[in-house]
Scaffold this motif. Structure first.
Motif, PDB file in Angstrom:
ATOM      1  N   ALA A  26       0.829  -1.199   0.000  1.00 54.17           N
ATOM      2  CA  ALA A  26       0.000   0.000   0.000  1.00 54.17           C
ATOM      3  C   ALA A  26       0.868   1.255   0.000  1.00 54.17           C
ATOM      4  CB  ALA A  26      -0.936   0.001   1.209  1.00 54.17           C
ATOM      5  N   LEU A  27       1.945   1.222   0.750  1.00 52.42           N
ATOM      6  CA  LEU A  27       2.869   2.362   0.761  1.00 52.42           C
ATOM      7  C   LEU A  27       3.499   2.538  -0.617  1.00 52.42           C
ATOM      8  CD1 LEU A  27       4.315   4.545   2.466  1.00 52.42           C
ATOM      9  CD2 LEU A  27       6.088   2.833   2.922  1.00 52.42           C
ATOM     10  N   ALA A  28       3.923   1.441  -1.224  1.00 52.82           N
ATOM     11  CA  ALA A  28       4.528   1.507  -2.552  1.00 52.82           C
ATOM     12  C   ALA A  28       3.523   2.014  -3.590  1.00 52.82           C
ATOM     13  CB  ALA A  28       5.044   0.128  -2.960  1.00 52.82           C
ATOM     14  N   ALA A  29       2.232   1.751  -3.357  1.00 51.85           N
ATOM     15  CA  ALA A  29       1.200   2.184  -4.301  1.00 51.85           C
ATOM     16  C   ALA A  29       0.802   3.644  -4.107  1.00 51.85           C
ATOM     17  CB  ALA A  29      -0.040   1.299  -4.159  1.00 51.85           C
ATOM     18  N   GLY A  30       1.267   4.275  -3.036  1.00 51.86           N
ATOM     19  CA  GLY A  30       1.011   5.695  -2.849  1.00 51.86           C
ATOM     20  C   GLY A  30      -0.069   6.057  -1.855  1.00 51.86           C
ATOM     21  N   TYR A  31      -0.580   5.099  -1.100  1.00 51.40           N
ATOM     22  CA  TYR A  31      -1.606   5.418  -0.103  1.00 51.40           C
ATOM     23  C   TYR A  31      -0.990   6.121   1.095  1.00 51.40           C
ATOM     24  CZ  TYR A  31      -4.605   2.546  -2.948  1.00 51.40           C
ATOM     25  OH  TYR A  31      -5.311   2.060  -4.020  1.00 51.40           O
ATOM     26  N   GLU A  32      -1.755   7.012   1.699  1.00 47.41           N
ATOM     27  CA  GLU A  32      -1.277   7.769   2.850  1.00 47.41           C
ATOM     28  C   GLU A  32      -1.954   7.357   4.147  1.00 47.41           C
ATOM     29  OE1 GLU A  32      -1.971  11.775   1.457  1.00 47.41           O
ATOM     30  OE2 GLU A  32       0.056  11.891   0.640  1.00 47.41           O
ATOM     31  N   ILE A  33      -3.026   6.577   4.042  1.00 48.19           N
ATOM     32  CA  ILE A  33      -3.708   6.022   5.213  1.00 48.19           C
ATOM     33  C   ILE A  33      -4.047   4.569   4.915  1.00 48.19           C
ATOM     34  CG2 ILE A  33      -5.840   6.076   6.568  1.00 48.19           C
ATOM     35  CD1 ILE A  33      -5.825   9.110   6.326  1.00 48.19           C
ATOM     36  N   VAL A  34      -3.792   3.705   5.885  1.00 46.40           N
ATOM     37  CA  VAL A  34      -4.206   2.303   5.808  1.00 46.40           C
ATOM     38  C   VAL A  34      -5.259   2.069   6.883  1.00 46.40           C
ATOM     39  CG1 VAL A  34      -3.487  -0.034   6.454  1.00 46.40           C
ATOM     40  CG2 VAL A  34      -2.227   1.193   4.717  1.00 46.40           C
ATOM     41  N   GLU A  35      -6.336   1.381   6.491  1.00 48.98           N
ATOM     42  CA  GLU A  35      -7.359   0.966   7.451  1.00 48.98           C
ATOM     43  C   GLU A  35      -7.400  -0.556   7.493  1.00 48.98           C
ATOM     44  OE1 GLU A  35     -11.462   2.759   8.291  1.00 48.98           O
ATOM     45  OE2 GLU A  35     -11.922   1.169   6.835  1.00 48.98           O
ATOM     46  N   ILE A  36      -7.282  -1.113   8.699  1.00 52.35           N
ATOM     47  CA  ILE A  36      -7.414  -2.556   8.910  1.00 52.35           C
ATOM     48  C   ILE A  36      -8.891  -2.867   9.103  1.00 52.35           C
ATOM     49  CG2 ILE A  36      -6.860  -4.467  10.458  1.00 52.35           C
ATOM     50  CD1 ILE A  36      -4.249  -2.881  11.141  1.00 52.35           C
ATOM     51  N   HIS A  37      -9.397  -3.822   8.333  1.00 48.68           N
ATOM     52  CA  HIS A  37     -10.822  -4.159   8.387  1.00 48.68           C
ATOM     53  C   HIS A  37     -11.062  -5.187   9.494  1.00 48.68           C
ATOM     54  CE1 HIS A  37     -14.884  -4.388   7.333  1.00 48.68           C
ATOM     55  NE2 HIS A  37     -14.831  -4.831   6.090  1.00 48.68           N
ATOM     56  N   GLY A  38     -11.641  -4.709  10.607  1.00 47.50           N
ATOM     57  CA  GLY A  38     -11.986  -5.608  11.699  1.00 47.50           C
ATOM     58  C   GLY A  38     -13.483  -5.684  11.930  1.00 47.50           C
ATOM     59  N   ALA A  39     -14.267  -5.276  10.937  1.00 50.62           N
ATOM     60  CA  ALA A  39     -15.717  -5.147  11.097  1.00 50.62           C
ATOM     61  C   ALA A  39     -16.479  -6.132  10.221  1.00 50.62           C
ATOM     62  CB  ALA A  39     -16.145  -3.718  10.764  1.00 50.62           C
ATOM     63  N   HIS A  40     -17.821  -6.086  10.361  1.00 50.81           N
ATOM     64  CA  HIS A  40     -18.793  -6.689   9.443  1.00 50.81           C
ATOM     65  C   HIS A  40     -18.672  -8.202   9.308  1.00 50.81           C
ATOM     66  CE1 HIS A  40     -18.887  -2.426   7.562  1.00 50.81           C
ATOM     67  NE2 HIS A  40     -19.553  -2.484   8.700  1.00 50.81           N
ATOM     68  N   GLY A  41     -18.152  -8.840  10.346  1.00 47.14           N
ATOM     69  CA  GLY A  41     -18.126 -10.295  10.364  1.00 47.14           C
ATOM     70  C   GLY A  41     -17.074 -10.927   9.499  1.00 47.14           C
ATOM     71  N   TYR A  42     -16.086 -10.151   9.064  1.00 46.09           N
ATOM     72  CA  TYR A  42     -14.970 -10.737   8.332  1.00 46.09           C
ATOM     73  C   TYR A  42     -13.927 -11.246   9.328  1.00 46.09           C
ATOM     74  CZ  TYR A  42     -17.472  -8.721   4.434  1.00 46.09           C
ATOM     75  OH  TYR A  42     -18.467  -8.422   3.518  1.00 46.09           O
ATOM     76  N   LEU A  43     -12.786 -11.713   8.867  1.00 45.95           N
ATOM     77  CA  LEU A  43     -11.938 -12.571   9.687  1.00 45.95           C
ATOM     78  C   LEU A  43     -11.595 -11.997  11.060  1.00 45.95           C
ATOM     79  CD1 LEU A  43     -10.432 -15.283   9.774  1.00 45.95           C
ATOM     80  CD2 LEU A  43      -8.403 -14.039   9.007  1.00 45.95           C
ATOM     81  N   ILE A  44     -11.092 -10.760  11.117  1.00 47.66           N
ATOM     82  CA  ILE A  44     -10.702 -10.217  12.416  1.00 47.66           C
ATOM     83  C   ILE A  44     -11.918 -10.090  13.321  1.00 47.66           C
ATOM     84  CG2 ILE A  44      -9.726  -8.206  13.586  1.00 47.66           C
ATOM     85  CD1 ILE A  44      -7.897  -7.811  11.189  1.00 47.66           C
ATOM     86  N   GLY A  45     -13.043  -9.643  12.768  1.00 44.16           N
ATOM     87  CA  GLY A  45     -14.274  -9.571  13.549  1.00 44.16           C
ATOM     88  C   GLY A  45     -14.759 -10.929  14.007  1.00 44.16           C
ATOM     89  N   GLU A  46     -14.511 -11.965  13.221  1.00 42.31           N
ATOM     90  CA  GLU A  46     -14.887 -13.320  13.609  1.00 42.31           C
ATOM     91  C   GLU A  46     -14.103 -13.777  14.841  1.00 42.31           C
ATOM     92  OE1 GLU A  46     -14.212 -15.630  10.088  1.00 42.31           O
ATOM     93  OE2 GLU A  46     -15.556 -14.358   8.910  1.00 42.31           O
ATOM     94  N   PHE A  47     -12.845 -13.359  14.930  1.00 38.15           N
ATOM     95  CA  PHE A  47     -12.055 -13.678  16.115  1.00 38.15           C
ATOM     96  C   PHE A  47     -12.545 -12.884  17.326  1.00 38.15           C
ATOM     97  CE2 PHE A  47      -9.167 -15.808  13.294  1.00 38.15           C
ATOM     98  CZ  PHE A  47      -8.470 -16.712  14.100  1.00 38.15           C
ATOM     99  N   LEU A  48     -12.993 -11.653  17.114  1.00 34.42           N
ATOM    100  CA  LEU A  48     -13.430 -10.820  18.231  1.00 34.42           C
ATOM    101  C   LEU A  48     -14.685 -11.371  18.908  1.00 34.42           C
ATOM    102  CD1 LEU A  48     -13.006  -7.214  16.760  1.00 34.42           C
ATOM    103  CD2 LEU A  48     -11.468  -8.387  18.334  1.00 34.42           C
ATOM    104  N   SER A  49     -15.611 -11.908  18.138  1.00 33.71           N
ATOM    105  CA  SER A  49     -16.925 -12.265  18.665  1.00 33.71           C
ATOM    106  C   SER A  49     -16.987 -13.713  19.157  1.00 33.71           C
ATOM    107  CB  SER A  49     -17.989 -12.064  17.590  1.00 33.71           C
ATOM    108  OG  SER A  49     -19.262 -12.441  18.094  1.00 33.71           O
ATOM    109  N   PRO A  50     -17.486 -13.914  20.379  1.00 32.73           N
ATOM    110  CA  PRO A  50     -17.655 -15.291  20.859  1.00 32.73           C
ATOM    111  C   PRO A  50     -18.724 -16.049  20.087  1.00 32.73           C
ATOM    112  CG  PRO A  50     -18.626 -13.725  22.413  1.00 32.73           C
ATOM    113  CD  PRO A  50     -17.872 -12.918  21.395  1.00 32.73           C
ATOM    114  N   PHE A  51     -19.551 -15.344  19.308  1.00 32.68           N
ATOM    115  CA  PHE A  51     -20.564 -16.013  18.503  1.00 32.68           C
ATOM    116  C   PHE A  51     -19.921 -16.861  17.407  1.00 32.68           C
ATOM    117  CE2 PHE A  51     -23.693 -16.165  15.032  1.00 32.68           C
ATOM    118  CZ  PHE A  51     -24.823 -16.586  15.716  1.00 32.68           C
ATOM    119  N   SER A  52     -18.800 -16.409  16.868  1.00 28.45           N
ATOM    120  CA  SER A  52     -18.125 -17.123  15.782  1.00 28.45           C
ATOM    121  C   SER A  52     -16.799 -17.731  16.208  1.00 28.45           C
ATOM    122  CB  SER A  52     -17.890 -16.173  14.597  1.00 28.45           C
ATOM    123  OG  SER A  52     -17.287 -14.970  15.030  1.00 28.45           O
TER     124      SER A  52
END
Length: 366
Positions: free
Chosen positions: A177-203
């Protein structure tokens, strides 16, 4: 790009995080386009659709554009048609987008993501159901072998070594992302995707170091943040997107846990929490309405020192201005409204008495 002082409108006041100054608080939330090639040498590569889509919102005066969920690996895609950032061919195509955004005065951001058990599905306008190998699909992975829904295959339960590999994929994606020229990176931990799946005891039904307690369920999120922050320049901001609640009556991730995690993420180098909700479980009743997610952002802002951005059917400029003026958030992220109106920021500026950022080529519209 011509611009004038923002006047008294909070929505059009500049905002600085680390070394990056965003020209206003009108930001575009990550929204998947599902429009890349699914396989072959150009799999996951941005094309003319992506360029035109993001360029239009930059010309329209949006201060920050967070690019759609961009997969850290082929298996991390929601659909086979997602953008990716796991190879250098993808980086080259993304540079065209970031260069244009910067030239228009818009800060380019990117959301890096892994879909977990919600991976390998069809495009939303084709129903979004699971797809198999015959349609370029694959077996999803997850913290536990619990499918998202009854029509989905049971995902592969990740081993500790495989979790470590995914952490490394997030770090490699940030470097690209840095090499591509982005100035902000956001880590997706929402909406039931992988990181969110680890956060919730439901999944997350694990009994090892990644399951059970709050400390264990948040371990992957913290490890990813640490890995990304280690390669992402100190002078550039890092965002984290969270679902503040699963909207479940029991066994779900809660707003209390979100506040607790916010402080932890800030300690590990996160600069802003992008506060959304839901997405972990299907057929959940959510009280949807204008600004319905704003109270969750407001609570994080009130109870921590971590900056926040609010989302959730923020449609009218006066409403967006009120959110900021009341101190409920530091910025607003627009989704569907920017799909309907790429020039929303210009319209909002006119309604709030601020002068819009307008390309010189459009001077006749002043």
């Amino acid at each position: 790009m011509s611009a004038a002082p923002a006047g008294s409108a909070a929505l059009f006041a500049p905002y600085t995080l680390r070394s990056v100054t965003l020209p206003n608080r009108v930001w575009m939330a990550a929204m998947c386009q599902y429009s890349a090639e699914a396989f072959g040498p150009n799999a996951g590569v941005a094309d003319d659709w992506h360029f035109a889509h993001y360029a239009a919102r930059a010309v329209g005066g949006t201060g920050l554009i967070i690019q759609e969920a961009t997969a850290v690996s082929p298996e991390g895609r929601i659909t086979p048609y997602d953008l990716g950032i796991w190879n250098d061919t993808q980086v080259e195509a993304l540079r065209r987008i970031t260069s244009f955004l910067k030239a228009r005065g818009t800060v380019p951001g990117i959301q890096i993501a892994h879909a977990g058990r919600k991976a390998s599905t069809d495009r939303t306008w084709k129903g979004g159901g699971p797809v198999g190998p015959e349609a370029h699909g694959w077996l999803p992975v997850a913290p536990s072998a619990v499918p998202f829904d009854g029509d989905r295959p049971a995902p592969h339960e990740l081993t500790a070594d495989e979790i470590g590999e995914i952490v490394g994929q997030f770090a490699a994606a940030a470097e690209r992302a840095l090499a591509a020229g982005y100035e902000i990176v956001e880590i997706h931990g929402a909406h039931g995707y992988l990181i969110g799946e680890f956060l919730s005891p439901f999944s997350n039904k694990r009994t090892d170091a990644y399951g059970g307690s709050f400390e264990n369920r948040t371990r992957l999120a913290v490890e990813v943040v640490d890995a990304v922050r280690a390669v992402w320049p100190e002078e550039l901001p890092l965002f984290f997107r969270i679902s503040a609640t699963d909207w479940l009556e029991e066994d779900g991730w809660t707003a209390d846990e979100t506040v607790r995690l916010a402080g932890l993420l800030q300690e590990h180098g996160v600069d802003l929490l992008d506060v959304s909700t839901g997405g972990l479980a299907p057929r959940v009743e959510i009280p949807v309405g204008p600004g319905y997610q704003v109270p969750f952002a407001a609570r994080v802002k009130a109870e921590t020192s971590l900056p926040v951005a609010a989302v959730g059917l923020i449609i009218e400029p006066a409403h967006a201005e009120k959110i900021l003026a009341n101190g409920e958030a530091d910025a607003v992220l627009l989704g569907r409204e920017l799909l309907r109106d790429p020039y929303w920021a210009r319209r909002a500026a006119a309604e709030l008495g601020a002068e819009p950022r307008t390309p010189d080529q459009y001077h006749r519209s002043w």
